[in-house]
Scaffold this motif. Structure first.
Motif, short mmCIF file in Angstrom:
data_model
loop_
_atom_site.label_atom_id
_atom_site.label_comp_id
_atom_site.label_asym_id
_atom_site.label_seq_id
_atom_site.Cartn_x
_atom_site.Cartn_y
_atom_site.Cartn_z
N GLY A 201 0.79 -1.22 0.00
CA GLY A 201 0.00 0.00 0.00
C GLY A 201 0.81 1.26 0.00
N VAL A 202 1.26 1.72 1.18
CA VAL A 202 1.94 2.99 1.30
C VAL A 202 2.88 2.91 2.50
CG1 VAL A 202 0.09 3.99 2.72
CG2 VAL A 202 1.63 5.50 1.42
N ARG A 203 4.00 3.61 2.39
CA ARG A 203 4.95 3.70 3.50
C ARG A 203 5.51 5.11 3.57
NH1 ARG A 203 9.97 4.27 1.63
NH2 ARG A 203 10.43 3.52 -0.48
N ILE A 204 6.10 5.41 4.73
CA ILE A 204 6.81 6.69 4.90
C ILE A 204 8.17 6.57 4.26
CG2 ILE A 204 7.83 8.26 6.58
CD1 ILE A 204 5.56 7.52 8.50
N ASP A 205 8.46 7.49 3.35
CA ASP A 205 9.78 7.49 2.71
C ASP A 205 10.77 8.35 3.48
OD1 ASP A 205 11.36 6.59 0.40
OD2 ASP A 205 11.46 8.73 -0.10
N SER A 206 10.31 9.49 3.98
CA SER A 206 11.17 10.35 4.81
C SER A 206 10.29 11.31 5.59
CB SER A 206 12.17 11.13 3.95
OG SER A 206 11.50 12.08 3.13
N VAL A 207 10.88 11.85 6.66
CA VAL A 207 10.19 12.84 7.49
C VAL A 207 11.14 14.01 7.73
CG1 VAL A 207 9.12 13.32 9.72
CG2 VAL A 207 8.75 11.09 8.61
N ARG A 208 10.63 15.22 7.48
CA ARG A 208 11.40 16.44 7.76
C ARG A 208 10.59 17.31 8.72
NH1 ARG A 208 11.49 19.91 3.69
NH2 ARG A 208 10.23 18.65 2.29
N ALA A 227 5.73 6.84 -0.22
CA ALA A 227 5.90 5.96 -1.37
C ALA A 227 4.68 5.04 -1.43
CB ALA A 227 7.18 5.14 -1.23
N TRP A 228 4.16 4.86 -2.65
CA TRP A 228 2.92 4.10 -2.84
C TRP A 228 3.19 2.87 -3.70
CZ3 TRP A 228 -1.78 5.93 -0.76
CH2 TRP A 228 -1.72 7.22 -0.21
N ALA A 229 2.59 1.76 -3.32
CA ALA A 229 2.63 0.57 -4.16
C ALA A 229 1.71 0.77 -5.36
CB ALA A 229 2.20 -0.66 -3.37
N GLU A 230 2.13 0.21 -6.48
CA GLU A 230 1.35 0.35 -7.71
C GLU A 230 -0.05 -0.21 -7.51
OE1 GLU A 230 1.68 -0.83 -12.46
OE2 GLU A 230 3.34 -1.26 -11.06
N GLY A 231 -1.05 0.60 -7.88
CA GLY A 231 -2.43 0.16 -7.83
C GLY A 231 -3.12 0.39 -6.51
N PHE A 232 -2.42 0.85 -5.50
CA PHE A 232 -3.05 1.08 -4.20
C PHE A 232 -3.78 2.41 -4.24
CE2 PHE A 232 -3.11 2.29 0.33
CZ PHE A 232 -3.64 1.14 0.89
N SER A 233 -5.09 2.41 -3.96
CA SER A 233 -5.91 3.60 -4.21
C SER A 233 -6.63 4.11 -2.97
CB SER A 233 -6.94 3.30 -5.30
OG SER A 233 -7.75 2.20 -4.91
N ALA A 253 -4.73 9.29 -2.19
CA ALA A 253 -3.91 8.19 -2.72
C ALA A 253 -3.02 8.70 -3.85
CB ALA A 253 -4.81 7.07 -3.21
N GLY A 254 -1.76 8.31 -3.77
CA GLY A 254 -0.81 8.69 -4.81
C GLY A 254 -0.06 9.96 -4.54
N SER A 255 -0.49 10.78 -3.58
CA SER A 255 0.23 12.02 -3.26
C SER A 255 1.55 11.67 -2.59
CB SER A 255 -0.61 12.90 -2.33
OG SER A 255 -1.79 13.33 -2.98
N THR A 256 2.62 12.29 -3.02
CA THR A 256 3.95 11.88 -2.54
C THR A 256 4.46 12.71 -1.38
OG1 THR A 256 4.97 13.27 -4.23
CG2 THR A 256 4.61 10.94 -4.78
N GLU A 257 3.78 13.81 -1.04
CA GLU A 257 4.24 14.59 0.12
C GLU A 257 3.06 15.28 0.77
OE1 GLU A 257 8.16 16.60 0.38
OE2 GLU A 257 6.96 18.45 0.58
N ALA A 258 3.13 15.36 2.09
CA ALA A 258 2.12 16.07 2.86
C ALA A 258 2.80 16.84 3.97
CB ALA A 258 1.12 15.07 3.45
N THR A 259 2.14 17.92 4.40
CA THR A 259 2.66 18.74 5.50
C THR A 259 1.63 18.78 6.61
OG1 THR A 259 3.94 20.14 4.00
CG2 THR A 259 3.46 21.02 6.19
N VAL A 260 2.08 18.50 7.82
CA VAL A 260 1.23 18.62 9.00
C VAL A 260 1.82 19.72 9.87
CG1 VAL A 260 0.24 17.45 11.00
CG2 VAL A 260 0.68 16.16 8.90
N THR A 261 1.03 20.77 10.13
CA THR A 261 1.51 21.89 10.93
C THR A 261 0.97 21.77 12.35
OG1 THR A 261 1.66 23.34 9.01
CG2 THR A 261 1.56 24.40 11.17
N SER A 262 1.88 21.86 13.31
CA SER A 262 1.52 21.78 14.72
C SER A 262 2.03 23.03 15.42
CB SER A 262 2.16 20.54 15.38
OG SER A 262 1.90 19.37 14.64
N THR A 263 1.30 23.46 16.46
CA THR A 263 1.77 24.58 17.28
C THR A 263 1.82 24.13 18.73
OG1 THR A 263 -0.48 25.44 17.55
CG2 THR A 263 0.83 26.32 15.73
#
Length: 824
Positions: A201-208, A227-233, A253-263
């Motif tokens: 399905g999907v895994r964390i490739d990196s965290v900044r 990182a997404w496995a082919e066909g995982f939706s 599904a398929g998005s390669t980067e996301a940002t989570v903002t915390s305060t």
């Protein structure tokens, strides 16, 4: 933190059994079995350490073994392991190699997975469908590093470089090919962890997780690459926990980067040591997608760091500020802490970083001819409040900007910035070491004939990567650099400068000719501790110019420069014991002389980074701490001149002044007594005056030395002693030691046993200058707590020795030394 990602380590600690054997190359007679019979290997590790453990080679650091073992770097080597695999029905299997050194061909069960040519990056190979239940074979063949560097250099066109090998043609630790302080032990190996990862399905490739501040709130922008496995939706959910807050985003599904903002409200700010505390906040990142999960943990510190290089009335400054507070940098350059870097671990890093802290330092510069250090190094710096100036890995050479090198440079830089950006201690990304200076002044332009040389990396590619991936951290194009393309890069009036005419050409008194805004490299050589030196140098008789001694002196004409550097300061040695003590003492005095001058210029000068803190083997070098971890006299000098509060006497046009630099947040208010005294046994006070010293926080003041004290009746027999009521002190001499009359019998010493060693109490009967104790001459394990102590007549000092048994009888030369005994 649950995760459906399955990790199977292929390291030795994880249970994998590896072997290594020679493939081809000049394997010497008597070791030909290496071509057919493998030896056990440790992963992570290096071929030199594997051969040493197997008893195939002697210690590469001993005697002249370095040259005898040069064949290892000319040989190709194959690492091999076999493992079983239990099918877990996951969709993707990958072989993850965090570090391969360097030119390698990787195969699994006879299928070539890929070829690598960069020590400074990690690799991920898809092995889906290649694994079998029993007897999976991983083979990694490493080409000869020396042959590969030569071949790549010939193919690309011979770019200028220092030292013997064309290290600039290959993305490998430059100093592994030898440097003017390090051995030529070009090695290969699986130098960082290797494993199989299996996932669906999907895994964390990196965290900044980029931590910053908005007024009293901490703001954490956690950048998560997926990182997404082919066909995982299925959409994914990312949750970030920090400082008691929880925030969540949904990722299509398929998005390669996301940002989570915390305060984090009312956040505790991170500061370097001496400026505040070092609070660190745990960060937990969780990924959920259907039945799939993954996670990451780390720590951050909330702070801001800025670099001010804006022109002013004196040229252009170089000022690093943390949370708005300008930091006076008291630093050291850091080289890889062992020539074989896989022997380093959390414990070794912490020990060496504590050498810096105990020596009064607040910054380490990770120099560009080494490596991006392991997370252990940066974690310790985060915890202990040591700022890190991180060079990108370019040093003393021109570099091609064409493929394939350019692609490797970009890949490694992206990985390095991604991995290190979370660290609170990271204060600066620096493009290169001395390459801009080299292009301007080292005769490169003619052989380059208009070709690229690295400029595009330092001014375009690398700053763009930092701006994209770590915008919270300043970027500098190089060191030295004047922050203006039309000003000489090593101009003292602007930015950072390196001072190397001292050591190479002129007397260390030349330091006072400079008024540098910031000194990011300068230094002076001296030998390691006696026990360290004699553990590897076996010349009979021992001599500065002995065959093995010169193997352990890598600088060009290094021992001649040690001799020339004595100048009028100290006499030429009478024997090898005096050579050792005289050159160690001169090293300490030279560097202290420079730093005291620089600090007396504050606020014009905003810091210094001495070359260098550490050694990577036993060698005559610029280091303050030698290759066996023994603190040289230089280290004790640094501890004094890098103190939070410094008193020093400095010459000015109108006469000597008492310069006081207060690098604390509290005003310095004390009483200072300045005395002109006799060097003789009487220790007579010839003149004395007292004044009030008032130095505001983070400030410096100059007080004229009273005329009655500043003028000597007889230059050779008088000196000035400066004593503050709170214990700070300084000395001023009217003549160099070679013209100074010092009593050769100026002190007595008594030894008393303690629970874990012994104490040596020295009492002066006349001026005793630069007393130092060398207990390692009796036992290599012994360590002493102080050094370079000057006593006036009637004063005493106790040296505390640990890790040793109490010696029988009184201690004298060569264990207990002073400047006095060199002059009589």
């Amino acid at each position: 933190m649950k995760s459906t990602l399955r990790t199977v380590p292929l390291t030795t600690a994880g249970g994998a059994a590896w072997t290594v054997r020679a493939v081809d190359g000049p394997v010497p007679e008597g070791q030909g079995d290496l071509l057919t019979t493998p030896v056990a290997a440790t992963v992570p590790g290096e071929v030199h350490t594997d051969l040493l453990t197997a008893g195939v080679i002697p210690d590469p650091f001993d005697g002249d073994n370095e040259g005898e073992l040069a064949w290892i770097g000319l040989t190709s080597w194959t690492y091999r392991t076999v493992f079983d695999w239990a099918d877990d029905q996951q969709a993707v299997q990958e072989l993850v190699a965090e570090g391969l050194d360097t030119a390698a061909t990787v195969t699994l069960n006879g299928t070539e997975l890929g070829r690598t040519c960069n020590q400074h990056r990690s690799y991920r190979f898809d092995v889906t469908g290649l694994l079998i239940a029993e007897g999976n074979e991983v083979v990694i063949e490493f080409a000869s590093p020396v042959t590969t560097a030569n071949r790549l250099s010939e193919e690309s066109g011979l770019w200028p470089h220092t030292n013997l090998h064309p290290y600039n043609a290959i993305r490998k630790m430059a100093s592994n090919f030898g440097w003017d302080w390090g051995p030529d032990v070009a090695t290969v190996g699986i130098w960082r962890p290797i494993r199989i990862e299996s996932w669906t399905g999907v895994r964390i490739d990196s965290v900044r997780p980029l931590a910053g501040l908005e007024e009293d709130r901490g703001v954490l922008d956690t950048k998560v690459a997926l990182a997404w496995a082919e066909g995982f939706s299925t959409d994914a959910t990312i949750t970030v926990e920090v400082g008691g807050t929880t925030n969540q985003v949904t990722v299509p599904a398929g998005s390669t980067e996301a940002t989570v903002t915390s305060t984090v409200d009312a956040v505790d700010r991170w500061y370097p040591r001496g400026y505040g505390d070092q609070p660190l906040y745990d960060v937990t990142v969780s990924l959920e997608a259907d039945a799939q999960s993954d996670g990451w943990r780390g720590r951050v510190g909330f702070r801001t760091i800025t670099m001010n290089v804006a022109p002013d009335e004196n040229g252009g400054p170089f000022v690093l500020s943390v949370n708005g507070k300008p930091v006076y940098v008291r630093g050291a350059n850091w080289i890889p802490d062992d020539a074989f870097v896989t022997r380093l671990n959390r414990e070794t890093y912490e020990s060496s970083i504590r050498d810096a802290i105990d020596g009064g330092m607040n910054l380490l510069r990770v120099w560009g001819g080494g490596i991006y250090e392991s997370d252990d190094f940066y974690d310790v710096c985060d915890e202990l409040g040591v700022l890190v100036w991180q060079d990108f890995l370019f040093a003393c050479a021109a570099y091609s900007e064409e493929e394939p090198l350019r692609g490797e440079v970009e890949a490694e830089a992206r990985q390095a910035v991604t991995r290190l950006s979370r660290h609170a201690s990271l204060a600066l990304w620096n493009g290169n070491n001395e390459n801009i200076w080299g292009y301007v002044e080292w005769g490169w332009r003619a052989p380059l004939a208009g070709r690229t040389w690295g400029e595009g990396y330092y001014f375009d590619l690398l700053p763009a990567i930092v701006a994209e991936l770590d915008p919270r951290t300043p970027y500098s194009a190089g060191s030295p650099f004047s922050y203006d393309r039309y000003i000489h890069p090593n101009d003292e009036r602007n930015g950072t400068m390196h001072i190397w005419d001292v050591w190479n050409q002129v007397d260390y008194s030349t330091y006072r000719n400079y008024k540098p805004r910031f000194v990011s490299e300068f230094g002076f050589q001296g030998p390691p501790a006696w026990s360290t030196l004699t553990s590897v140098v076996h010349d009979q008789p021992l001599d500065p110019y002995g065959e093995q001694m010169l193997v352990h002196q890598k600088a060009f004409e290094g021992n001649l420069k040690l001799e020339r550097g004595l100048g009028e300061h100290l006499p030429r040695w009478k024997d090898i014991n005096d050579w050792h003590w005289t050159t160690q003492l001169n090293q300490a005095r030279a560097v202290a002389y420079g730093i005291e001058h620089f600090r007396s210029l504050f606020p014009l000068n905003t810091g210094a980074i001495v070359w260098q803190l550490n050694d990577n083997w036993p060698v005559v070098s610029w280091a303050a701490v030698d290759g066996h971890g023994i603190r040289k006299p230089l280290w004790f000098a640094l501890r004094r001149v890098y103190a939070d509060r410094l008193l020093t006497v400095q010459p000015r046009e109108d006469g000597p002044v008492v310069a006081a630099h207060n690098d604390t947040d509290v005003a310095w208010s004390t009483e200072v007594t300045v005395s002109r005294r006799s060097t003789a046994k009487s220790g007579e006070v010839l003149a004395s005056e007292t004044f009030a010293l008032e130095v505001p926080a983070r400030s410096a003041v100059l007080n004229s030395l009273p005329a009655s004290v500043a003028t000597a009746g007889e230059l050779a027999t008088e000196y000035v002693e400066v004593r503050a009521a709170d214990g700070a002190s300084a000395y001023w001499y009217f003549a160099e030691d070679t013209a100074l009359k010092l009593d050769g019998d100026a002190y007595t010493a008594e030894v008393a046993g303690t629970e874990n060693g012994y104490d040596v109490t020295v009492t002066a009967t006349a001026l005793a200058k630069d007393l130092a104790l060398f207990p390692d001459r009796l036992e290599a394990s012994a360590r002493v707590d102080s050094g370079l102590i000057t006593l006036s007549a009637g004063e005493s000092h106790t040296f505390h020795v640990t890790g040793a048994s109490t010696p029988a009888g009184a201690l004298g030369v060569p264990v207990l030394r002073s400047a006095n005994d060199l002059l009589t």
